[in-house]
Design a protein around this motif. Sequence first.
Motif, PDB file in Angstrom:
ATOM      1  N   LYS A  83      23.070  23.705 -64.179  1.00 47.00           N
ATOM      2  CA  LYS A  83      24.022  24.138 -64.903  1.00 47.00           C
ATOM      3  C   LYS A  83      24.209  25.834 -64.777  1.00 47.00           C
ATOM      4  O   LYS A  83      25.082  26.222 -65.545  1.00 47.00           O
ATOM      5  CB  LYS A  83      24.163  23.648 -66.275  1.00 47.00           C
ATOM      6  CG  LYS A  83      23.892  22.169 -66.286  1.00 47.00           C
ATOM      7  CD  LYS A  83      24.819  21.473 -65.677  1.00 47.00           C
ATOM      8  CE  LYS A  83      24.781  19.894 -65.838  1.00 47.00           C
ATOM      9  NZ  LYS A  83      25.578  19.009 -64.999  1.00 47.00           N
ATOM     10  N   GLY A  84      23.654  26.443 -63.707  1.00 48.47           N
ATOM     11  CA  GLY A  84      23.967  28.003 -63.746  1.00 48.47           C
ATOM     12  C   GLY A  84      22.959  28.651 -64.395  1.00 48.47           C
ATOM     13  O   GLY A  84      23.219  29.820 -64.460  1.00 48.47           O
ATOM     14  N   LYS A  85      21.965  28.053 -64.949  1.00 47.97           N
ATOM     15  CA  LYS A  85      21.119  28.646 -66.135  1.00 47.97           C
ATOM     16  C   LYS A  85      19.550  28.879 -65.390  1.00 47.97           C
ATOM     17  O   LYS A  85      18.729  29.531 -66.181  1.00 47.97           O
ATOM     18  CB  LYS A  85      21.276  27.959 -67.431  1.00 47.97           C
ATOM     19  CG  LYS A  85      22.558  28.219 -67.889  1.00 47.97           C
ATOM     20  CD  LYS A  85      22.578  27.355 -69.500  1.00 47.97           C
ATOM     21  CE  LYS A  85      22.528  26.044 -69.412  1.00 47.97           C
ATOM     22  NZ  LYS A  85      22.639  25.387 -70.687  1.00 47.97           N
ATOM     23  N   GLY A  86      19.455  28.297 -64.476  1.00 45.58           N
ATOM     24  CA  GLY A  86      18.190  28.434 -64.029  1.00 45.58           C
ATOM     25  C   GLY A  86      17.745  29.272 -62.695  1.00 45.58           C
ATOM     26  O   GLY A  86      16.996  30.096 -62.939  1.00 45.58           O
ATOM     27  N   GLY A  87      18.895  29.413 -61.923  1.00 43.59           N
ATOM     28  CA  GLY A  87      18.735  30.492 -60.560  1.00 43.59           C
ATOM     29  C   GLY A  87      17.760  29.929 -59.784  1.00 43.59           C
ATOM     30  O   GLY A  87      17.269  28.847 -59.693  1.00 43.59           O
ATOM     31  N   SER A  88      17.504  31.008 -58.758  1.00 47.17           N
ATOM     32  CA  SER A  88      16.529  30.554 -57.681  1.00 47.17           C
ATOM     33  C   SER A  88      15.111  29.781 -57.855  1.00 47.17           C
ATOM     34  O   SER A  88      14.705  28.983 -57.165  1.00 47.17           O
ATOM     35  CB  SER A  88      16.287  32.030 -56.555  1.00 47.17           C
ATOM     36  OG  SER A  88      15.395  31.609 -56.037  1.00 47.17           O
TER      37      SER A  88
END
Length: 398
Positions: free
Chosen positions: A155-160
């Motif tokens: 959901k766009g909150k973890g990143g690479s």
Amino acid sequence: MQKMLAILSRVLRGPAQKTGAASEAARVLVASRNYADFANEVTFDIKKCDLHRLEEGPTSKAVLTREEGLQYYKSMQTIRRMELKSDQLYKQKIIRGFCHLYDGQEACCVGLEAAIRPTDHLITAYRAHGFTYTRGVSVKEILAELTGRRGGCAKGKGGSMHMYAKNFYGGNGIVGAQVPLGAGIALACKYFGKDEICLTLYGDGAANQGQLFETYNMAALWKLPCVFICENNRYGMGTSVERAAASTDYYKRGDYIPGLRLDGMDVLCVREATKFAAEHCRSGKGPIIMELQTYRYHGHSMSDPGISYRTREEIQEVRSKSDPITLLKDRMINNNLASVEELKEIDVEVRKEIEEAAQFATTDPEPPLEELGHHIYYNEPPFEVRGPNPWIKYKSVS
């Protein structure tokens, strides 16, 4: 056949129409080949593994079917193109923060996945994009996660470094910290009596950490179904393995735990060794260690140009002699498992998929601030999370 002969006759009639007609003839000739023209499967000789505390090792022959070969080729090519697109988006400052790319090591994740079951488990370090893809997450969701968008797999909150999927536990940012967690997953498999194993990956840079040896001890005592896998890409950040480790025989590091060392640039070597290791664990013999000798083309992360501690010539030599995609491609073409044109079509298809995913990853909206506290727990009732100060509250929804 009549259409093909008509086209060829037009080619021979005159130079004025030669280029267009020849191209059309080539297309018809390619299209006229059917599946019967290709070999269904071929047996290849592969490099033998180095063994530790094992009387017998994996087979030195691997059977590759045409269907498997095409699947492996497409998967590795997709990961390669996805990582190159990530490099581009990072340099455009669309992707921010830590970003560790996997190009060069594609045979590792594709070979490992080919040898295990979907119900088996896998946990790795922060160079995780390839494993996220092979565990079933789409390119679109991976790139959207890298750009911090709502459509990302976290959901766009973890990143690479923090991507997850069914039976895939990340993506872990702390060096070596995933290894005890992997043993814990293997303990759960054994405790609940499931015929499942856990692949626990780490790099050569993490291999000198004390927590690995503590984990080896517990895994051996309890005979956990855990395959410890060292992806040895020869450099821990900017330090070569020879400068960092008194012994670079990482497959022997478990001492009392059996080990294998293999060519991590050959997808068939990785697949066959993993089948052997998986069967070892499933049969109740306890853990086993695998060392995959591989190489990363990029630097340690996007902040590392990767040429201050190694030469451009070294990188180019690996590309020219040991590239995992080229190795598989040559095997398939030379043994009539696929045609050059067919693989080029896959390349075109992959590039299109990557471009469409990148378009989504740059246009999808970012997650709203009110969702900042969501997904802290799984399947729990909503509750409030404190913000930067006691007066700011965020609602957390599973």
